[in-house]
Write an enzyme that holds these catalytic residues in place. Structure first.
Site, short mmCIF file in Angstrom:
data_model
loop_
_atom_site.label_atom_id
_atom_site.label_comp_id
_atom_site.label_asym_id
_atom_site.label_seq_id
_atom_site.Cartn_x
_atom_site.Cartn_y
_atom_site.Cartn_z
N TYR A 94 -4.43 -0.60 10.08
CA TYR A 94 -5.18 -0.39 8.85
C TYR A 94 -6.10 0.81 9.01
O TYR A 94 -6.47 1.19 10.13
CB TYR A 94 -5.94 -1.66 8.46
CG TYR A 94 -5.03 -2.71 7.88
CD1 TYR A 94 -4.65 -2.65 6.54
CD2 TYR A 94 -4.49 -3.71 8.68
CE1 TYR A 94 -3.79 -3.59 6.00
CE2 TYR A 94 -3.61 -4.66 8.15
CZ TYR A 94 -3.27 -4.59 6.80
OH TYR A 94 -2.39 -5.50 6.27
N ASP B 220 -5.91 11.51 2.76
CA ASP B 220 -6.34 11.66 1.37
C ASP B 220 -7.80 12.12 1.34
O ASP B 220 -8.56 11.85 2.26
CB ASP B 220 -6.19 10.34 0.63
CG ASP B 220 -7.01 9.22 1.26
OD1 ASP B 220 -6.77 8.91 2.45
OD2 ASP B 220 -7.90 8.67 0.60
N HIS C 10 -4.54 6.15 -0.81
CA HIS C 10 -4.96 6.14 0.59
C HIS C 10 -3.80 6.39 1.56
O HIS C 10 -4.02 6.67 2.73
CB HIS C 10 -5.60 4.78 0.91
CG HIS C 10 -6.93 4.88 1.61
ND1 HIS C 10 -7.66 6.05 1.70
CD2 HIS C 10 -7.65 3.95 2.28
CE1 HIS C 10 -8.78 5.82 2.38
NE2 HIS C 10 -8.79 4.56 2.74
N ASN D 250 -13.00 6.31 6.19
CA ASN D 250 -13.02 5.36 7.30
C ASN D 250 -12.00 5.67 8.38
O ASN D 250 -12.24 5.42 9.56
CB ASN D 250 -12.77 3.93 6.77
CG ASN D 250 -13.94 3.41 5.97
OD1 ASN D 250 -15.08 3.83 6.18
ND2 ASN D 250 -13.68 2.50 5.05
N TYR E 95 0.80 -1.23 0.00
CA TYR E 95 0.00 0.00 0.00
C TYR E 95 0.84 1.28 0.00
O TYR E 95 0.28 2.38 -0.03
CB TYR E 95 -0.90 0.03 1.24
CG TYR E 95 -1.87 -1.12 1.32
CD1 TYR E 95 -2.99 -1.17 0.49
CD2 TYR E 95 -1.68 -2.16 2.22
CE1 TYR E 95 -3.89 -2.23 0.56
CE2 TYR E 95 -2.58 -3.23 2.31
CZ TYR E 95 -3.67 -3.25 1.47
OH TYR E 95 -4.56 -4.30 1.54
N ASN F 88 -9.21 1.59 8.70
CA ASN F 88 -10.48 1.59 9.44
C ASN F 88 -10.33 1.38 10.94
O ASN F 88 -11.32 1.40 11.67
CB ASN F 88 -11.45 0.55 8.84
CG ASN F 88 -10.90 -0.86 8.90
OD1 ASN F 88 -9.79 -1.09 9.34
ND2 ASN F 88 -11.69 -1.81 8.44
#
Length: 198
Positions: free
Chosen positions: A72, A100, A22, A121, A17, A74
């Site tokens: 993560y 973002d 994100h 989130n 990632y 969320n």
């Protein structure tokens, strides 16, 4: 002693990632660490943390803490709440979240205090864990996906090759906006950023 700012960049952990949309918040924290000559280190909250001193040795203008969350997106609220408690800050006055933003054109920057989460989130998790939405945000525009593309897939997709040069400039500008917040104050930094945009 004046309370120091805590600046947190949102993202997802792992190389998979690292350069996705994100993870814009992580990229800014990495730029801040490199440009200020500090090393991010593992903190007991489960984050990468460093302390930045602005100015010259012995005559610092400001000291602030930066963090890249290793959770993560969320579940961003749990480590954020731990850091807020550890550094003993008031989120309403000294917490800045870098994230973002789908609702801004790509590479546009905005400083904002409070308000909704806009379906983000990470922000939703932070607001729930802190029990307030009243904290500062540095929003990094990533634009909207093609109508046929799922927004969830879009934010987890990497920046395109054509965007690399713009992305580098955006990340540097975002890091400068953070140092403006810390050294000039939120309102003045916000005005300065808006004037640069116009």
């Amino acid at each position: 002693m004046q309370e120091s700012w805590l600046v947190i960049g949102l993202g997802n952990p792992g190389e998979k990632y690292a350069y996705t949309r994100h993870n814009a918040g992580h990229l800014v924290i990495k730029e801040l660490a490199e440009s200020q000559g500090v090393q991010l280190r593992r903190h007991k909250s489960g984050c990468q943390v460093a302390t930045v001193h602005l100015g010259y040795p012995g005559s610092e203008i400001s000291t602030f803490n930066i963090a890249a969350l290793d959770s993560y997106m969320n579940t961003s609220g749990i480590p954020t709440a731990k850091l807020v408690k550890f550094f003993n800050i008031d989120p309403a006055s000294k917490l800045l979240i870098i994230h973002d933003e789908l609702d801004l054109p790509a590479h546009e920057l905005r400083l904002k205090r409070g308000g909704g989460e806009g379906g983000h989130n990470g922000l939703r998790s932070i607001s729930q864990s802190l029990g307030t939405k009243d904290y500062a945000r540095l929003r990094i525009g990533i634009g909207r996906p093609h109508p046929r593309q799922d927004p969830a897939d879009y934010v987890l997709s990497p920046f395109g090759r054509a965007e690399k040069a713009l992305l580098e400039e955006t990340v540097i500008n975002a890091a400068n906006a953070v140092t403006d917040v810390v050294s000039l104050g939120f309102t003045q930094a916000q005005q300065r950023l808006n004037s640069q945009k116009s």
